[in-house]
Design an enzyme around this catalytic site. Structure first.
Site, PDB file in Angstrom:
ATOM      1  N   HIS A 259       9.870 -10.452 -11.531  1.00  0.00           N
ATOM      2  CA  HIS A 259       9.145 -10.602 -10.900  1.00  0.00           C
ATOM      3  C   HIS A 259       8.642 -11.967  -9.850  1.00  0.00           C
ATOM      4  O   HIS A 259       8.301 -12.032  -9.581  1.00  0.00           O
ATOM      5  CB  HIS A 259       7.486 -10.637 -11.086  1.00  0.00           C
ATOM      6  CG  HIS A 259       7.319 -11.097 -12.063  1.00  0.00           C
ATOM      7  ND1 HIS A 259       7.801 -11.737 -13.383  1.00  0.00           N
ATOM      8  CD2 HIS A 259       5.363 -12.013 -12.248  1.00  0.00           C
ATOM      9  CE1 HIS A 259       7.599 -12.707 -14.010  1.00  0.00           C
ATOM     10  NE2 HIS A 259       5.831 -12.825 -13.895  1.00  0.00           N
ATOM     11  N   CYS A 260      10.237 -12.922 -10.081  1.00  0.00           N
ATOM     12  CA  CYS A 260       9.539 -14.140  -9.264  1.00  0.00           C
ATOM     13  C   CYS A 260      11.509 -14.420  -8.710  1.00  0.00           C
ATOM     14  O   CYS A 260      11.597 -14.540  -7.192  1.00  0.00           O
ATOM     15  CB  CYS A 260       9.261 -15.161 -10.817  1.00  0.00           C
ATOM     16  SG  CYS A 260       7.665 -15.493 -11.251  1.00  0.00           S
ATOM     17  N   ILE A 261      11.952 -14.408  -9.483  1.00  0.00           N
ATOM     18  CA  ILE A 261      13.320 -15.195  -9.389  1.00  0.00           C
ATOM     19  C   ILE A 261      13.777 -14.360  -8.111  1.00  0.00           C
ATOM     20  O   ILE A 261      14.613 -14.873  -7.110  1.00  0.00           O
ATOM     21  CB  ILE A 261      14.362 -15.373 -10.194  1.00  0.00           C
ATOM     22  CG1 ILE A 261      13.967 -16.062 -11.528  1.00  0.00           C
ATOM     23  CG2 ILE A 261      16.205 -15.855  -9.911  1.00  0.00           C
ATOM     24  CD1 ILE A 261      13.085 -16.940 -10.726  1.00  0.00           C
TER      25      ILE A 261
END
Length: 420
Positions: A259-261
């Protein structure tokens, strides 16, 4: 019933926050728009990797309660927004959930309430998007209520660093807002770091993930030319990591997920283009490199099969580990999906094994999950390690499978094993 804290969004970010606050003795209310999530939590059932049913039961015993009724926000002294901000079609964050949560708060906002946004977004969101919505009822941020941003730093599956012992960055709309948010988080977080303001706190999260994104892209690009030059990149990284300063090891892989990178750096890149009119070139190049890794992995698999005088069309390809990260069940943005998609387009018979995933769907096709890993390794034309789950024995995989392509470096080098 009054609550010390109301958490909006009870997913991978909001639920651990609610848990840690409950452990510290705060009365916590959880708000979520999904009735099934609310019902499950109130029944003591968890839906995220980092909390099990016993953890939720302990929260309930401490007074935690989940609800779908936004009117209950009026009972909370502090409200934290932990809703998703997926990538929009334009390349920035989709703030639909953030604006909806802000409107829900505005309808029930009381004087002296602390409101904190934790959802990852572009710099300026707290002040330019959230604040105007909250002030529609007549209360003014910094005067009548406190407003701040604090980036979430949840790392699913991390057994060393959790919410309490990971430093918490907070930046307020005013100095008083920063102080109020810092005092709140210090009730259940060991270290709180105060930012100059909301924009600095928002940008800090994007810098953290952009740093990882760019360095992963660096080693992914090195993996390509090291393969062509017959250089063992894994040994290169091992050697470089012996330097006690100036180097941090990053490792190649089949792509980036979670969900981030794959998502957050694009918020910064989109913001730079939209506001300043020029590209954030590091981010855009990193995105290009990392996004092409699944196709590169599929091509390497095809080449390995060709070396065995086998066509990829009709070959049985066993994918090991289809989550975006080791030892969790989360499949968001997993590079295993585009790898499988490409192999299936080439005619491969793709099967998978993952101790954390009972069923896996790729573009509407449910792939076969092998139950007997030993037999599957022996029977596959090639086994592909996509995720380094701790349940996987690299030596056993190398011994049993006739051919192995390892993108995570868990198997010993041999004539039948090739590393990314």
């Amino acid at each position: 019933m009054a609550a010390d804290l109301a958490v909006i969004g009870l997913g991978y970010v909001g639920l651990p926050l609610a848990q840690e606050a409950s452990r510290a003795g705060l009365t916590v209310l959880g708000l979520d728009v999904a009735p099934d999530v609310v019902a499950a939590l109130n029944d003591g059932r968890s839906h995220v990797d980092d909390l099990d049913d016993a953890d939720v039961a302990a929260m309930l015993d401490a007074g935690f309660r989940a609800t779908a009724d936004a009117a209950e926000l009026a009972t909370a002294d502090a409200i934290v927004i932990c809703v998703p901000t997926p990538l929009s079609d334009e390349g920035g964050p989709d703030l639909t959930a953030v604006t909806a949560a802000s409107r829900a708060i505005a309808a029930h906002l009381r004087p002296n309430t602390l409101v904190v946004l934790e959802s990852t977004t572009y710099p300026g969101t707290t002040d330019e998007v959230v604040r105007p919505i909250l002030e529609q009822g007549g209360l003014e941020a910094g005067q009548d209520f406190h407003l701040a941003f604090s980036p979430e730093r949840i790392d699913p599956g991390n057994q060393t660093f959790g919410l309490r012992n990971t430093p918490k960055v907070v930046g307020g709309h005013t100095l008083a807002c920063t102080a109020a948010a810092a005092a709140f988080y210090r009730r259940f977080v060991d270290t709180v770091v105060e930012a100059r303001g909301t924009r600095e706190a928002e940008t800090a999260k994007l810098l953290e993930n952009t740093y990882r994104h760019v360095n992963i892209a660096l080693v992914n690009e090195m993996a390509r030319f090291c393969h062509e030059l017959d250089i063992d990149l894994w040994d290169v990284i091992r050697l470089a990591a012996t330097k006690p300063f100036g180097f941090k090891a990053f490792y190649p892989g089949p792509g980036v997920g979670g969900h981030c990178i794959p998502i957050d750096p694009n918020y910064l890149s989109h913001n730079v283009r939209a506001r300043l009119g020029y590209p954030f070139r590091f981010v855009e190049l990193a995105q290009e490199i990392n996004a092409t890794m699944p196709d590169y992995v599929a091509q390497r698999i095809q080449n390995l099969l060709n070396q065995e005088r086998k066509a990829v069309n009709g070959a049985t390809v066993l994918l090991l580990g289809v989550t975006y990260k080791h030892d969790i069940a989360d499949q968001r943005e997993s590079p295993a999906v585009p790898v499988a998609r490409r192999l299936m387009a080439l005619g491969a018979q793709v099967v998978f094994h993952d101790p954390h995933v009972p069923a896996w769907d790729v573009d509407g096709t449910t792939l076969h999950r092998v139950a007997d890993l030993d037999a599957a390794l022996t029977g596959a034309d090639i086994a592909v390690v996509l995720q380094a789950h701790s349940a996987y024995d690299g030596e056993m995989i190398a011994k049993k499978a006739p051919r192995v392509f390892d993108t995570r470096g868990i198997t010993p080098a041999s004539e039948t094993v090739e590393h990314l």
